[in-house]
Design a protein around this motif. Sequence first.
Motif, PDB file in Angstrom:
ATOM      1  N   LEU A   1       3.234  -3.132  -5.730  1.00  0.00           N
ATOM      2  CA  LEU A   1       3.722  -2.622  -4.452  1.00  0.00           C
ATOM      3  C   LEU A   1       5.001  -3.327  -4.023  1.00  0.00           C
ATOM      4  O   LEU A   1       5.915  -2.710  -3.471  1.00  0.00           O
ATOM      5  CB  LEU A   1       2.644  -2.776  -3.374  1.00  0.00           C
ATOM      6  N   ARG A   2       5.098  -4.621  -4.264  1.00  0.00           N
ATOM      7  CA  ARG A   2       6.315  -5.366  -3.925  1.00  0.00           C
ATOM      8  C   ARG A   2       7.500  -4.856  -4.748  1.00  0.00           C
ATOM      9  O   ARG A   2       8.610  -4.744  -4.230  1.00  0.00           O
ATOM     10  CB  ARG A   2       6.114  -6.862  -4.171  1.00  0.00           C
TER      11      ARG A   2
ATOM     12  N   VAL B   1       7.646  -2.400  -0.981  1.00  0.00           N
ATOM     13  CA  VAL B   1       6.721  -2.431   0.161  1.00  0.00           C
ATOM     14  C   VAL B   1       6.701  -3.847   0.749  1.00  0.00           C
ATOM     15  O   VAL B   1       6.398  -4.807   0.029  1.00  0.00           O
ATOM     16  CB  VAL B   1       5.296  -2.025  -0.263  1.00  0.00           C
TER      17      VAL B   1
ATOM     18  N   ARG C   1       2.910  -4.662   5.104  1.00  0.00           N
ATOM     19  CA  ARG C   1       2.423  -3.283   5.015  1.00  0.00           C
ATOM     20  C   ARG C   1       1.520  -3.041   3.813  1.00  0.00           C
ATOM     21  O   ARG C   1       1.000  -1.946   3.651  1.00  0.00           O
ATOM     22  CB  ARG C   1       3.605  -2.308   4.947  1.00  0.00           C
ATOM     23  N   ILE C   2       1.359  -4.033   2.992  1.00  0.00           N
ATOM     24  CA  ILE C   2       0.606  -3.827   1.753  1.00  0.00           C
ATOM     25  C   ILE C   2      -0.825  -3.385   2.022  1.00  0.00           C
ATOM     26  O   ILE C   2      -1.346  -2.490   1.355  1.00  0.00           O
ATOM     27  CB  ILE C   2       0.650  -5.104   0.882  1.00  0.00           C
TER      28      ILE C   2
ATOM     29  N   VAL D   1      -0.951   0.349   2.710  1.00  0.00           N
ATOM     30  CA  VAL D   1      -0.612   1.316   1.670  1.00  0.00           C
ATOM     31  C   VAL D   1      -1.531   1.204   0.456  1.00  0.00           C
ATOM     32  O   VAL D   1      -1.255   1.755  -0.593  1.00  0.00           O
ATOM     33  CB  VAL D   1       0.861   1.167   1.209  1.00  0.00           C
TER      34      VAL D   1
ATOM     35  N   LEU E   1       2.628   5.342   2.946  1.00  0.00           N
ATOM     36  CA  LEU E   1       3.621   5.444   1.885  1.00  0.00           C
ATOM     37  C   LEU E   1       4.814   6.296   2.320  1.00  0.00           C
ATOM     38  O   LEU E   1       5.957   6.017   1.943  1.00  0.00           O
ATOM     39  CB  LEU E   1       2.987   6.034   0.629  1.00  0.00           C
TER      40      LEU E   1
ATOM     41  N   ILE F   1       7.058   4.097   4.291  1.00  0.00           N
ATOM     42  CA  ILE F   1       7.797   3.216   3.396  1.00  0.00           C
ATOM     43  C   ILE F   1       8.929   3.985   2.722  1.00  0.00           C
ATOM     44  O   ILE F   1      10.059   3.499   2.605  1.00  0.00           O
ATOM     45  CB  ILE F   1       6.874   2.618   2.322  1.00  0.00           C
TER      46      ILE F   1
END
Length: 248
Positions: free
Chosen positions: A55-56, A60, A64-65, A68, A79, A82
């Motif tokens: 995700l990073r 993201v 917010r991880i 999502v 998402l 983002i």
Amino acid sequence: MGWSTRQVASLAGTTVNTVRHYHRVGLLDVPDRASNGYKQYEVRHLVRLLRIRRLRDLGVPLERIEHVGGNGDPSSEALAAIDADLALSIERLQRARAEISAVMQGSSATDVPSGFEDVAARLSAPERALMLIYSQLYDEDAMADLRKMLETHRDDVTAEFDGLAPDADETQRRQLAEKYAPKVARSLAEYPWLSDPAEHLSQSPELAHETLFQSIVALYNPAQIDVLARASVIAQELLPKMADGRSE
């Protein structure tokens, strides 16, 4: 047998400090410790780290991880948000690349705000610095007005003001103030908000006033500051006459 912090960090392609940070912000559970007191990471921790890294890599933010799908259950709404942020970032980067290209080709300048490139060549060094400062104090409408003012402001009086020596005598200051005042009065008449900019400020009035004062003192010499003060007083006296002239 589990992995140490260093081992799981290596397997996940990250660092020990990053793993510890994920513990602090609650993204990664702290594993049990072995009899020797060291943390023992399991497969679930490694999978969690790999999902976070995935995700990073997509851009993201950490905060917010969880929203999502840090646990593998992505939220379409999160998402989409983002994706919208990334689209804005791409747009900003594209604009920046275009401006950098223009600078490299000699058709733009980096010491003025965006949108002021066309007038940069006719501005003095203090004016360029002021425009950058103004861009942090005023909203877009005010900056658009300032740009219009600068498009036609360069004349002999402006050049004389720019070249005024710090030790200019009383006569020079008075005469230049009298010549400069009509320019100030016209600007005040065309853009009334200049007299009371509160509605166009992006900072508090106190901070904006102090910033403007400090900037003028730093960018202009004592003689120029004296001329500006005198011209402002004379301009206020001229304003009613200009108003009467427009109404006739």
